[in-house]
Design a protein around this motif. Structure first.
Motif, PDB file in Angstrom:
ATOM      1  N   TYR A 135       1.085  -1.323   0.169  1.00 60.92           N
ATOM      2  CA  TYR A 135       0.131  -0.130  -0.285  1.00 60.92           C
ATOM      3  C   TYR A 135       0.698   1.167   0.254  1.00 60.92           C
ATOM      4  N   ASP A 136       2.204   1.355  -0.372  1.00 58.44           N
ATOM      5  CA  ASP A 136       2.737   1.712  -0.329  1.00 58.44           C
ATOM      6  C   ASP A 136       1.952   3.539  -1.509  1.00 58.44           C
ATOM      7  N   GLY A 137       1.868   2.724  -2.375  1.00 54.98           N
ATOM      8  CA  GLY A 137       1.077   4.502  -3.052  1.00 54.98           C
ATOM      9  C   GLY A 137       0.300   4.831  -2.988  1.00 54.98           C
ATOM     10  N   LEU A 138      -1.630   3.287  -2.352  1.00 55.74           N
ATOM     11  CA  LEU A 138      -1.384   4.401  -1.402  1.00 55.74           C
ATOM     12  C   LEU A 138      -1.580   5.330  -0.190  1.00 55.74           C
ATOM     13  N   LYS A 139      -1.291   5.079   0.578  1.00 54.34           N
ATOM     14  CA  LYS A 139      -0.071   5.575   1.464  1.00 54.34           C
ATOM     15  C   LYS A 139       0.336   6.655   0.974  1.00 54.34           C
ATOM     16  N   GLN A 140       0.278   7.450  -0.171  1.00 50.96           N
ATOM     17  CA  GLN A 140       1.440   8.280  -0.952  1.00 50.96           C
ATOM     18  C   GLN A 140       0.089   9.475  -1.325  1.00 50.96           C
ATOM     19  N   GLN A 141      -1.136   8.400  -1.667  1.00 48.83           N
ATOM     20  CA  GLN A 141      -2.221   9.760  -1.988  1.00 48.83           C
ATOM     21  C   GLN A 141      -2.997   9.860  -1.101  1.00 48.83           C
ATOM     22  N   PHE A 142      -2.862   9.386  -0.187  1.00 50.11           N
ATOM     23  CA  PHE A 142      -3.436   9.326   0.895  1.00 50.11           C
ATOM     24  C   PHE A 142      -2.869  10.371   1.498  1.00 50.11           C
ATOM     25  N   GLN A 143      -1.469  11.000   1.645  1.00 49.89           N
ATOM     26  CA  GLN A 143      -1.005  12.193   2.391  1.00 49.89           C
ATOM     27  C   GLN A 143      -1.252  13.261   1.267  1.00 49.89           C
ATOM     28  N   ARG A 144      -1.126  12.970   0.340  1.00 49.58           N
ATOM     29  CA  ARG A 144      -1.158  14.374  -0.627  1.00 49.58           C
ATOM     30  C   ARG A 144      -2.811  14.899  -0.407  1.00 49.58           C
ATOM     31  N   MET A 145      -3.994  13.935  -0.807  1.00 46.04           N
ATOM     32  CA  MET A 145      -4.667  14.625   0.260  1.00 46.04           C
ATOM     33  C   MET A 145      -5.248  15.066   1.587  1.00 46.04           C
ATOM     34  N   GLU A 146      -4.603  14.454   2.360  1.00 43.46           N
ATOM     35  CA  GLU A 146      -4.470  15.468   3.368  1.00 43.46           C
ATOM     36  C   GLU A 146      -3.048  17.120   3.336  1.00 43.46           C
ATOM     37  N   ASP A 147      -2.425  16.423   2.540  1.00 44.03           N
ATOM     38  CA  ASP A 147      -0.978  17.968   2.094  1.00 44.03           C
ATOM     39  C   ASP A 147      -2.487  18.909   1.010  1.00 44.03           C
ATOM     40  N   GLU A 148      -2.730  18.542   0.418  1.00 42.90           N
ATOM     41  CA  GLU A 148      -3.837  19.542  -0.204  1.00 42.90           C
ATOM     42  C   GLU A 148      -6.061  19.838  -0.122  1.00 42.90           C
ATOM     43  N   GLY A 149      -5.614  19.590   1.162  1.00 40.57           N
ATOM     44  CA  GLY A 149      -6.590  20.262   1.790  1.00 40.57           C
ATOM     45  C   GLY A 149      -8.265  19.028   1.383  1.00 40.57           C
ATOM     46  N   PHE A 150      -8.240  17.904   0.797  1.00 35.95           N
ATOM     47  CA  PHE A 150      -8.949  16.750   0.696  1.00 35.95           C
ATOM     48  C   PHE A 150     -10.255  15.593   1.666  1.00 35.95           C
ATOM     49  N   LEU A 151      -9.232  16.652   3.058  1.00 36.71           N
ATOM     50  CA  LEU A 151      -9.373  15.215   4.405  1.00 36.71           C
ATOM     51  C   LEU A 151      -9.518  16.536   5.067  1.00 36.71           C
ATOM     52  N   PRO A 152     -10.466  16.609   5.936  1.00 42.97           N
ATOM     53  CA  PRO A 152     -10.949  17.515   6.594  1.00 42.97           C
ATOM     54  C   PRO A 152     -11.014  17.260   8.108  1.00 42.97           C
ATOM     55  N   VAL A 153     -10.348  16.113   8.491  1.00 43.57           N
ATOM     56  CA  VAL A 153      -9.096  15.846   9.456  1.00 43.57           C
ATOM     57  C   VAL A 153      -7.885  15.007   9.614  1.00 43.57           C
ATOM     58  N   PRO A 154      -7.261  14.899  10.306  1.00 39.49           N
ATOM     59  CA  PRO A 154      -5.779  14.134  10.003  1.00 39.49           C
ATOM     60  C   PRO A 154      -5.697  13.137   9.310  1.00 39.49           C
ATOM     61  N   LEU A 155      -5.197  12.528   8.735  1.00 37.17           N
ATOM     62  CA  LEU A 155      -4.988  10.943   8.047  1.00 37.17           C
ATOM     63  C   LEU A 155      -4.591  10.460   9.281  1.00 37.17           C
ATOM     64  N   THR A 156      -4.082  10.580  10.484  1.00 35.86           N
ATOM     65  CA  THR A 156      -3.548   9.983  11.329  1.00 35.86           C
ATOM     66  C   THR A 156      -4.534   9.524  12.402  1.00 35.86           C
ATOM     67  N   ASP A 157      -6.386  10.733  12.348  1.00 40.93           N
ATOM     68  CA  ASP A 157      -7.378  10.222  12.844  1.00 40.93           C
ATOM     69  C   ASP A 157      -8.033   8.955  12.075  1.00 40.93           C
ATOM     70  N   LEU A 158      -7.808   9.060  11.133  1.00 40.71           N
ATOM     71  CA  LEU A 158      -8.586   8.214   9.851  1.00 40.71           C
ATOM     72  C   LEU A 158      -7.888   6.929   9.923  1.00 40.71           C
ATOM     73  N   VAL A 159      -6.878   6.534  10.155  1.00 37.43           N
ATOM     74  CA  VAL A 159      -6.112   5.265   9.847  1.00 37.43           C
ATOM     75  C   VAL A 159      -4.699   5.518  10.707  1.00 37.43           C
ATOM     76  N   PHE A 160      -4.056   3.641  11.122  1.00 37.35           N
ATOM     77  CA  PHE A 160      -2.578   3.507  11.051  1.00 37.35           C
ATOM     78  C   PHE A 160      -2.151   3.205  10.447  1.00 37.35           C
ATOM     79  N   PHE A 161      -0.669   3.240   9.593  1.00 35.53           N
ATOM     80  CA  PHE A 161      -0.059   2.456   8.822  1.00 35.53           C
ATOM     81  C   PHE A 161       0.546   1.811   9.238  1.00 35.53           C
ATOM     82  N   ALA A 162       0.753   0.401   9.518  1.00 35.57           N
ATOM     83  CA  ALA A 162       1.599  -0.193  10.145  1.00 35.57           C
ATOM     84  C   ALA A 162       2.318  -1.355   8.916  1.00 35.57           C
ATOM     85  N   GLU A 163       3.607  -1.640   9.652  1.00 36.20           N
ATOM     86  CA  GLU A 163       4.600  -2.652   8.220  1.00 36.20           C
ATOM     87  C   GLU A 163       4.276  -3.768   8.965  1.00 36.20           C
ATOM     88  N   ASP A 164       3.768  -4.583  10.313  1.00 35.97           N
ATOM     89  CA  ASP A 164       3.370  -5.326  10.265  1.00 35.97           C
ATOM     90  C   ASP A 164       2.432  -5.786  11.657  1.00 35.97           C
TER      91      ASP A 164
END
Length: 179
Positions: A135-164
């Protein structure tokens, strides 16, 4: 804790099945319940086997057109009329959600739970388990959504990314108040 896992029913490479099996063992050994799509095939079977073999319970929610592929020895199995009902039942029966590797169905389930969280319709913890960088690409897309104002709440409030799986389960248990 009832942990809903969204994931593929496809037969996948060892780089995905091994970490899925390890995560399933953690769920079972932790005394948790797996809430999943109920399939007896592919990665869904790998995870269900791992949970069950390590003492966890299985709550499946299949769908009418896939009922023939449903696991027969689950502790509970519900057959939903359609995919929308299936998603609603999966969420209703769970305390937390983990998104594992999968295709379009998994992506649909993932975006629905995140949309519900975004609008305050659920406060269940959500983990995106980024096995082998899937999900590296999806994580990058979500980060872009947050950075560009598409998410009304912080990304960290929506989802936790775990590597294992260890990090995923630790986050869920902490969020759920499990010591």
């Amino acid at each position: 804790m009832n942990i809903c896992v969204f994931l593929s029913a496809a037969d996948l490479d060892e780089r995905y099945t091994r970490p899925a099996r390890e995560f399933a063992e953690l769920i079972g050994k932790g005394g948790h319940t797996l809430v999943w799509g109920g399939s007896e095939s592919g990665l869904m079977k790998v995870v269900a086997d791992g949970v069950q073999e390590n003492g966890g319970r299985l709550v499946g929610v299949s769908v009418d057109f896939l009922a023939a592929k449903a696991r027969t020895d689950a502790d509970e199995m519900v057959i939903a009329a359609d995919l929308a009902e299936r998603k609603a039942l999966l969420l209703a029966k769970s305390d937390a959600v983990v998104i594992m590797v999968g295709g379009t169905g998994t992506l649909d389930e993932a975006t629905e739970i995140l949309e519900l969280k975004k609008h305050g319709r659920t406060d269940k913890p959500v983990v995106l388990l980024n096995t082998a960088g899937f999900y590296d690409g999806l994580k990058q897309q979500f980060q872009r959504m947050e950075d560009e104002g598409f998410l009304p709440v912080p990304l960290t409030d929506l989802v936790f990314f775990a590597e294992d799986g260890v990090a995923a389960l630790a986050y869920l248990e902490e969020s759920h108040g499990v010591q």
